[in-house]
Design a protein around this motif. Structure first.
Motif, mmCIF file in Angstrom:
data_model
loop_
_atom_site.group_PDB
_atom_site.id
_atom_site.type_symbol
_atom_site.label_atom_id
_atom_site.label_comp_id
_atom_site.label_asym_id
_atom_site.label_seq_id
_atom_site.Cartn_x
_atom_site.Cartn_y
_atom_site.Cartn_z
ATOM 1 N N TYR A 144 -2.850 3.308 14.696
ATOM 2 C CA TYR A 144 -4.179 3.530 14.143
ATOM 3 C C TYR A 144 -4.380 2.846 12.795
ATOM 4 O O TYR A 144 -5.255 3.222 12.022
ATOM 5 C CB TYR A 144 -4.439 5.037 14.032
ATOM 6 C CG TYR A 144 -4.303 5.738 15.362
ATOM 7 C CD1 TYR A 144 -4.920 5.228 16.504
ATOM 8 C CD2 TYR A 144 -3.549 6.892 15.496
ATOM 9 C CE1 TYR A 144 -4.789 5.843 17.727
ATOM 10 C CE2 TYR A 144 -3.411 7.520 16.727
ATOM 11 C CZ TYR A 144 -4.035 6.993 17.832
ATOM 12 O OH TYR A 144 -3.908 7.609 19.058
ATOM 13 N N GLY A 145 -3.544 1.832 12.515
ATOM 14 C CA GLY A 145 -3.752 1.041 11.314
ATOM 15 C C GLY A 145 -3.368 1.728 10.030
ATOM 16 O O GLY A 145 -3.960 1.464 8.977
ATOM 17 N N MET A 146 -2.341 2.597 10.097
ATOM 18 C CA MET A 146 -1.895 3.320 8.916
ATOM 19 C C MET A 146 -0.425 3.045 8.646
ATOM 20 O O MET A 146 0.344 2.766 9.572
ATOM 21 C CB MET A 146 -2.117 4.830 9.089
ATOM 22 C CG MET A 146 -3.579 5.233 9.192
ATOM 23 S SD MET A 146 -3.779 7.033 9.382
ATOM 24 C CE MET A 146 -3.277 7.245 11.087
ATOM 25 N N VAL A 147 -0.052 3.130 7.396
ATOM 26 C CA VAL A 147 1.342 2.963 6.999
ATOM 27 C C VAL A 147 2.076 4.289 7.188
ATOM 28 O O VAL A 147 1.620 5.329 6.696
ATOM 29 C CB VAL A 147 1.451 2.510 5.536
ATOM 30 C CG1 VAL A 147 2.911 2.476 5.083
ATOM 31 C CG2 VAL A 147 0.807 1.142 5.345
ATOM 32 N N SER A 148 3.187 4.263 7.881
ATOM 33 C CA SER A 148 4.064 5.432 7.960
ATOM 34 C C SER A 148 5.036 5.335 6.790
ATOM 35 O O SER A 148 6.038 4.618 6.864
ATOM 36 C CB SER A 148 4.822 5.455 9.288
ATOM 37 O OG SER A 148 5.742 6.524 9.314
ATOM 38 N N ALA A 149 4.740 6.027 5.718
ATOM 39 C CA ALA A 149 5.558 5.903 4.511
ATOM 40 C C ALA A 149 6.454 7.126 4.338
ATOM 41 O O ALA A 149 7.666 7.054 4.544
ATOM 42 C CB ALA A 149 4.658 5.710 3.291
ATOM 43 N N TYR A 150 5.870 8.246 3.974
ATOM 44 C CA TYR A 150 6.667 9.450 3.744
ATOM 45 C C TYR A 150 7.417 9.864 5.012
ATOM 46 O O TYR A 150 8.588 10.264 4.948
ATOM 47 C CB TYR A 150 5.777 10.597 3.273
ATOM 48 C CG TYR A 150 5.105 10.343 1.946
ATOM 49 C CD1 TYR A 150 5.835 10.351 0.763
ATOM 50 C CD2 TYR A 150 3.746 10.083 1.871
ATOM 51 C CE1 TYR A 150 5.222 10.117 -0.466
ATOM 52 C CE2 TYR A 150 3.123 9.847 0.660
ATOM 53 C CZ TYR A 150 3.862 9.870 -0.501
ATOM 54 O OH TYR A 150 3.251 9.630 -1.706
ATOM 55 N N GLU A 151 6.745 9.761 6.152
ATOM 56 C CA GLU A 151 7.386 10.152 7.409
ATOM 57 C C GLU A 151 8.627 9.293 7.674
ATOM 58 O O GLU A 151 9.687 9.798 8.037
ATOM 59 C CB GLU A 151 6.388 10.010 8.562
ATOM 60 C CG GLU A 151 5.184 10.916 8.476
ATOM 61 C CD GLU A 151 4.038 10.338 7.655
ATOM 62 O OE1 GLU A 151 2.962 10.954 7.645
ATOM 63 O OE2 GLU A 151 4.215 9.270 7.028
ATOM 64 N N GLY A 244 -1.570 -1.084 2.792
ATOM 65 C CA GLY A 244 -1.438 -1.303 4.221
ATOM 66 C C GLY A 244 -2.413 -0.583 5.112
ATOM 67 O O GLY A 244 -2.609 -0.985 6.268
ATOM 68 N N ASN A 245 -3.012 0.515 4.645
ATOM 69 C CA ASN A 245 -3.916 1.278 5.504
ATOM 70 C C ASN A 245 -5.228 0.529 5.751
ATOM 71 O O ASN A 245 -5.816 -0.032 4.817
ATOM 72 C CB ASN A 245 -4.247 2.629 4.861
ATOM 73 C CG ASN A 245 -3.227 3.690 5.188
ATOM 74 O OD1 ASN A 245 -2.136 3.399 5.674
ATOM 75 N ND2 ASN A 245 -3.566 4.937 4.912
ATOM 76 N N LEU A 246 -5.678 0.548 6.980
ATOM 77 C CA LEU A 246 -7.014 0.061 7.276
ATOM 78 C C LEU A 246 -8.053 1.009 6.685
ATOM 79 O O LEU A 246 -7.760 2.183 6.428
ATOM 80 C CB LEU A 246 -7.221 -0.022 8.788
ATOM 81 C CG LEU A 246 -6.439 -1.101 9.550
ATOM 82 C CD1 LEU A 246 -6.755 -0.999 11.033
ATOM 83 C CD2 LEU A 246 -6.776 -2.487 9.032
ATOM 84 N N PRO A 247 -9.288 0.552 6.474
ATOM 85 C CA PRO A 247 -10.348 1.462 6.028
ATOM 86 C C PRO A 247 -10.512 2.630 6.987
ATOM 87 O O PRO A 247 -10.241 2.504 8.188
ATOM 88 C CB PRO A 247 -11.596 0.561 6.012
ATOM 89 C CG PRO A 247 -11.060 -0.833 5.861
ATOM 90 C CD PRO A 247 -9.756 -0.842 6.600
ATOM 91 N N ALA A 248 -10.956 3.760 6.455
ATOM 92 C CA ALA A 248 -11.049 4.985 7.248
ATOM 93 C C ALA A 248 -11.910 4.811 8.488
ATOM 94 O O ALA A 248 -11.603 5.355 9.561
ATOM 95 C CB ALA A 248 -11.584 6.125 6.386
ATOM 96 N N ASP A 249 -13.003 4.048 8.388
ATOM 97 C CA ASP A 249 -13.866 3.884 9.556
ATOM 98 C C ASP A 249 -13.185 3.085 10.656
ATOM 99 O O ASP A 249 -13.367 3.349 11.856
ATOM 100 C CB ASP A 249 -15.196 3.249 9.162
ATOM 101 C CG ASP A 249 -15.040 1.899 8.465
ATOM 102 O OD1 ASP A 249 -13.901 1.547 8.077
ATOM 103 O OD2 ASP A 249 -16.063 1.213 8.290
#
Length: 266
Positions: A144-151, A244-249
C-alpha cells in the motif's frame, strides 16, 4: 480462569487468576479483526501501567478475541493528525507495548489467526510467542505504498534477516504460516488450532511460580541486550517513513483496490 480482576474498558479485556499469578490481556475488537484504534491504544497503555502496581500478577498472556485474528494493526479508520514535518511524527502504536510502558513482568503472546502490520509492535515486546496451527504472519505496508519501519526493526530482533526481509518486502502477496514461523524462530511453541491461549497460560503459570524479582530482572536483562540497537533504528524511522510513504490518498486508493485471496501461505 477466575475473573479476579476486570478492567472496565471497551476494547481491552483483563482477567487475572490470583492463585496462579497470571493475567490475560485480550484485544477485544473481533468485528474489526482486533485492529487498534486510538481508544484501544490508550486502553493498552492503561493496562500495562496498571499491571506494574499489581503485585499479585507475576506473568501476563496477551491474546486476541475471536478466531480470525490476533491483531491486524492500526485501524484504517483511525484519524491520526500529523505535524507537517519529517522530524515530528505521531505514531499511536509506539506506546501500546508493555516495555514502552515500563512493565518488566514477562508477557507471552498467544496468537490465533492473522497477526500483521502493527501487531508486530506488540509481538516485538513480548518475551515469546505461542501460536495455533492456523496463525499467519504478514506485513502489508509495501503493498500500500508505506514504509515498514518500526515493524521491520522489531521483527529483525526475532527472525533471521532473510526471513524478516522477505516477509516485509512481499507485502500482502505472502503470509508466513504458523509452521514456518515456528521453524524460523518467531514462534516458540506451535499448538493445534485454538490451543494457543491454554498453552501460553500454562507457560506463564510456570514463570509466575518463580520468584518475581529474579524473573523481572531476567526480562530486563533480555531487553537490554537488544534495546540499544532498537533505539538507533527507531531514531531513523520517522525520516524513512516521511521519505518513503506515498500520500495518504494514494495509499487509500491502493487499499481500496486490494484483491481478496491474492496471497499464498508459506
Amino acid at each position: 480462569m477466575n475473573a479476579a480482576m476486570n478492567a472496565p474498558m471497551n476494547n481491552v479485556g483483563v482477567t487475572a487468576d490470583k492463585d496462579t499469578g497470571v493475567a490475560v490481556v485480550t484485544l477485544d475488537r473481533p468485528g474489526k479483526l482486533n485492529a487498534i484504534d486510538l481508544a484501544m491504544a490508550g486502553e493498552l497503555q492503561e493496562v500495562w501501567r496498571g499491571l506494574r502496581f499489581d503485585d499479585s500478577v507475576r506473568a501476563v498472556v496477551l491474546t486476541g478475541a475471536g478466531e480470525r485474528a490476533f491483531c491486524t494493526g492500526l485501524d484504517r479508520d483511525a484519524a491520526v493528525p500529523q505535524p507537517n514535518s519529517p522530524y515530528m511524527q505521531d505514531d499511536p502504536l509506539l506506546r501500546i507495548g508493555p516495555k514502552a510502558n515500563d512493565l518488566w513482568k514477562p508477557v507471552v503472546a498467544a496468537v490465533e489467526g492473522m497477526a500483521c502490520g502493527g501487531a508486530f509492535y506488540l509481538l516485538g515486546e513480548c518475551e515469546f510467542v505461542v501460536a495455533g496451527a492456523d496463525a499467519a504472519f504478514f506485513d502489508p505496508h509495501t503493498t500500500y505504498g508505506m514504509v515498514s519501519a518500526y515493524e521491520s526493526m522489531l521483527m529483525a530482533q526475532r527472525m533471521p534477516y532473510g526471513e524478516v526481509a522477505r516477509m516485509m518486502l512481499m507485502g500482502t502477496a505472502e503470509r508466513i504460516g504458523a509452521r514456518r514461523a515456528y521453524e524460523v524462530g518467531l514462534v516458540s511453541e506451535l499448538t493445534e488450532a485454538g490451543g494457543a491461549l491454554a498453552a501460553a497460560v500454562a507457560c506463564a503459570g510456570v514463570i509466575a511460580g518463580c520468584p518475581a524479582e529474579g524473573v523481572q530482572g531476567t526480562v530486563r536483562a533480555l531487553w537490554a541486550a537488544k534495546e540499544a540497537a532498537l533505539a538507533q533504528g527507531f531514531a531513523q524511522a520517522p525520516h524513512l517513513i516521511s521519505l518513503g510513504n506515498l500520500p495518504a490518498d494514494r495509499q487509500a486508493e491502493l487499499f481500496a483496490g486490494r484483491r481478496a485471496g491474492g496471497y499464498r501461505v508459506r
